[in-house]
Scaffold this motif. Structure first.
Motif, PDB file in Angstrom:
ATOM      1  N   SER A  24      12.495  43.277 -18.612  1.00 31.12           N
ATOM      2  CA  SER A  24      13.943  43.472 -18.511  1.00 31.12           C
ATOM      3  C   SER A  24      14.374  44.797 -19.144  1.00 31.12           C
ATOM      4  N   ALA A  25      13.785  45.123 -20.269  1.00 31.26           N
ATOM      5  CA  ALA A  25      14.101  46.389 -20.932  1.00 31.26           C
ATOM      6  C   ALA A  25      13.705  47.572 -20.059  1.00 31.26           C
ATOM      7  N   LYS A  26      12.544  47.496 -19.429  1.00 30.41           N
ATOM      8  CA  LYS A  26      12.090  48.572 -18.537  1.00 30.41           C
ATOM      9  C   LYS A  26      13.015  48.701 -17.330  1.00 30.41           C
ATOM     10  N   GLU A  27      13.423  47.564 -16.761  1.00 33.27           N
ATOM     11  CA  GLU A  27      14.320  47.603 -15.604  1.00 33.27           C
ATOM     12  C   GLU A  27      15.664  48.230 -15.984  1.00 33.27           C
ATOM     13  N   ASN A  28      16.178  47.900 -17.168  1.00 30.29           N
ATOM     14  CA  ASN A  28      17.429  48.504 -17.622  1.00 30.29           C
ATOM     15  C   ASN A  28      17.268  49.998 -17.876  1.00 30.29           C
ATOM     16  N   GLU A  29      16.088  50.390 -18.300  1.00 26.31           N
ATOM     17  CA  GLU A  29      15.809  51.806 -18.522  1.00 26.31           C
ATOM     18  C   GLU A  29      15.848  52.584 -17.204  1.00 26.31           C
ATOM     19  N   VAL A  30      15.431  51.947 -16.110  1.00 23.47           N
ATOM     20  CA  VAL A  30      15.513  52.586 -14.788  1.00 23.47           C
ATOM     21  C   VAL A  30      16.975  52.875 -14.457  1.00 23.47           C
ATOM     22  N   VAL A  31      17.849  51.909 -14.696  1.00 27.12           N
ATOM     23  CA  VAL A  31      19.279  52.093 -14.434  1.00 27.12           C
ATOM     24  C   VAL A  31      19.821  53.229 -15.297  1.00 27.12           C
ATOM     25  N   ASP A  32      19.471  53.222 -16.568  1.00 30.77           N
ATOM     26  CA  ASP A  32      19.969  54.245 -17.497  1.00 30.77           C
ATOM     27  C   ASP A  32      19.469  55.646 -17.168  1.00 30.77           C
ATOM     28  N   LYS A  33      18.248  55.762 -16.682  1.00 28.85           N
ATOM     29  CA  LYS A  33      17.640  57.082 -16.472  1.00 28.85           C
ATOM     30  C   LYS A  33      17.604  57.524 -15.011  1.00 28.85           C
ATOM     31  N   PHE A  34      18.204  56.753 -14.124  1.00 29.43           N
ATOM     32  CA  PHE A  34      18.166  57.079 -12.696  1.00 29.43           C
ATOM     33  C   PHE A  34      18.646  58.502 -12.432  1.00 29.43           C
ATOM     34  N   TYR A  35      19.756  58.895 -13.060  1.00 24.72           N
ATOM     35  CA  TYR A  35      20.315  60.229 -12.804  1.00 24.72           C
ATOM     36  C   TYR A  35      19.529  61.351 -13.486  1.00 24.72           C
ATOM     37  N   LYS A  51      16.797  43.861 -10.315  1.00 25.21           N
ATOM     38  CA  LYS A  51      16.479  42.442 -10.449  1.00 25.21           C
ATOM     39  C   LYS A  51      15.167  42.175  -9.729  1.00 25.21           C
ATOM     40  N   LYS A  52      14.249  41.571 -10.453  1.00 23.10           N
ATOM     41  CA  LYS A  52      12.932  41.237  -9.903  1.00 23.10           C
ATOM     42  C   LYS A  52      12.270  42.443  -9.247  1.00 23.10           C
ATOM     43  N   GLN A  53      12.332  43.584  -9.941  1.00 21.03           N
ATOM     44  CA  GLN A  53      11.721  44.850  -9.532  1.00 21.03           C
ATOM     45  C   GLN A  53      12.367  45.464  -8.288  1.00 21.03           C
ATOM     46  N   VAL A  76      10.995  55.110  -4.792  1.00 18.24           N
ATOM     47  CA  VAL A  76      10.277  54.127  -5.611  1.00 18.24           C
ATOM     48  C   VAL A  76       9.082  54.789  -6.289  1.00 18.24           C
ATOM     49  N   GLU A  77       8.339  55.569  -5.542  1.00 23.84           N
ATOM     50  CA  GLU A  77       7.166  56.258  -6.092  1.00 23.84           C
ATOM     51  C   GLU A  77       7.554  57.217  -7.209  1.00 23.84           C
ATOM     52  N   LYS A  78       8.630  57.945  -7.013  1.00 24.50           N
ATOM     53  CA  LYS A  78       9.076  58.907  -8.026  1.00 24.50           C
ATOM     54  C   LYS A  78       9.526  58.199  -9.305  1.00 24.50           C
ATOM     55  N   ILE A  79      10.219  57.076  -9.166  1.00 22.81           N
ATOM     56  CA  ILE A  79      10.641  56.305 -10.340  1.00 22.81           C
ATOM     57  C   ILE A  79       9.421  55.772 -11.088  1.00 22.81           C
ATOM     58  N   ASN A  80       8.502  55.167 -10.363  1.00 20.68           N
ATOM     59  CA  ASN A  80       7.303  54.608 -10.993  1.00 20.68           C
ATOM     60  C   ASN A  80       6.443  55.689 -11.637  1.00 20.68           C
ATOM     61  N   TYR A  82       7.613  58.467 -12.900  1.00 20.41           N
ATOM     62  CA  TYR A  82       8.367  58.886 -14.088  1.00 20.41           C
ATOM     63  C   TYR A  82       8.051  57.976 -15.271  1.00 20.41           C
ATOM     64  N   PHE A  83       8.004  56.674 -15.018  1.00 16.23           N
ATOM     65  CA  PHE A  83       7.747  55.706 -16.082  1.00 16.23           C
ATOM     66  C   PHE A  83       6.259  55.403 -16.281  1.00 16.23           C
ATOM     67  N   LYS A  84       5.422  55.952 -15.409  1.00 17.09           N
ATOM     68  CA  LYS A  84       3.967  55.781 -15.488  1.00 17.09           C
ATOM     69  C   LYS A  84       3.538  54.310 -15.421  1.00 17.09           C
ATOM     70  N   GLU A  85       4.318  53.524 -14.665  1.00 20.74           N
ATOM     71  CA  GLU A  85       3.949  52.137 -14.387  1.00 20.74           C
ATOM     72  C   GLU A  85       4.799  51.630 -13.232  1.00 20.74           C
ATOM     73  N   LYS A  86       4.345  50.543 -12.620  1.00 15.20           N
ATOM     74  CA  LYS A  86       5.030  49.989 -11.454  1.00 15.20           C
ATOM     75  C   LYS A  86       6.177  49.101 -11.921  1.00 15.20           C
ATOM     76  N   ILE A  87       7.378  49.676 -11.941  1.00  9.66           N
ATOM     77  CA  ILE A  87       8.562  48.953 -12.371  1.00  9.66           C
ATOM     78  C   ILE A  87       9.370  48.512 -11.160  1.00  9.66           C
ATOM     79  N   ILE A  88       9.465  49.384 -10.163  1.00 12.67           N
ATOM     80  CA  ILE A  88      10.265  49.134  -8.964  1.00 12.67           C
ATOM     81  C   ILE A  88       9.327  48.956  -7.767  1.00 12.67           C
ATOM     82  N   ILE A  89       9.614  47.926  -6.933  1.00 13.36           N
ATOM     83  CA  ILE A  89       8.815  47.730  -5.728  1.00 13.36           C
ATOM     84  C   ILE A  89       9.617  47.989  -4.454  1.00 13.36           C
TER      85      ILE A  89
END
Length: 93
Positions: A24-35, A51-53, A76-80, A82-89
Motif C-alpha cells: 500500500s505504501a508503494k502504491e501511494n508512492e506511485v501516486v505521489d511521484k507520478f508527476y 488499487k490492486k496494482q 507501466v514499464e517506466k513507473i516500474n 523508476y521504482f525498480k520493482e513491479k508495482i503497477i501491472i
C-alpha cells in the motif's frame, strides 16, 4: 539464543503481516511521484489512485486518453523501472 533476534527492518521486509502495508505504501508512492516521472502530464492528466496494482488516471480529453491507452505498457514499464520493482501491472482511465 542471539541467532533468534532479527532487526525491525528484517521483520518488516519479510513478515506477511507487513506485506499489505508495504504494498500500500508503494502504491501511494506511485501516486505521489507520478508527476516526477511524467512532468509533461501534470496539466492534462489527474492521478486518482492505485488499487490492486492498477493505476487509475483521468485524462483531459478523449484524444489524450486514447494516446495514453495506446502507450499504457510503456507507462507501466517506466513507473516500474523508476521504482525498480513491479508495482503497477495496468492502467485504467
Amino acid at each position: 539464543m542471539l541467532n533468534s533476534f532479527r532487526s525491525i527492518t528484517e521483520i518488516i521486509n519479510n513478515e506477511s503481516a507487513f506485506e499489505k502495508f508495504r504494498k500500500s505504501a508503494k502504491e501511494n508512492e506511485v501516486v505521489d511521484k507520478f508527476y516526477l516521472i511524467f512532468p509533461e502530464l501534470k496539466k492534462t492528466v489527474s492521478v486518482k489512485s492505485v488499487k490492486k496494482q492498477i493505476l487509475f488516471l483521468t485524462a483531459e480529453n478523449s484524444v489524450l486518453k486514447n494516446e495514453l491507452f495506446l502507450n499504457r505498457k510503456l507507462i507501466v514499464e517506466k513507473i516500474n523501472n523508476y521504482f525498480k520493482e513491479k508495482i503497477i501491472i495496468d492502467i485504467k482511465f
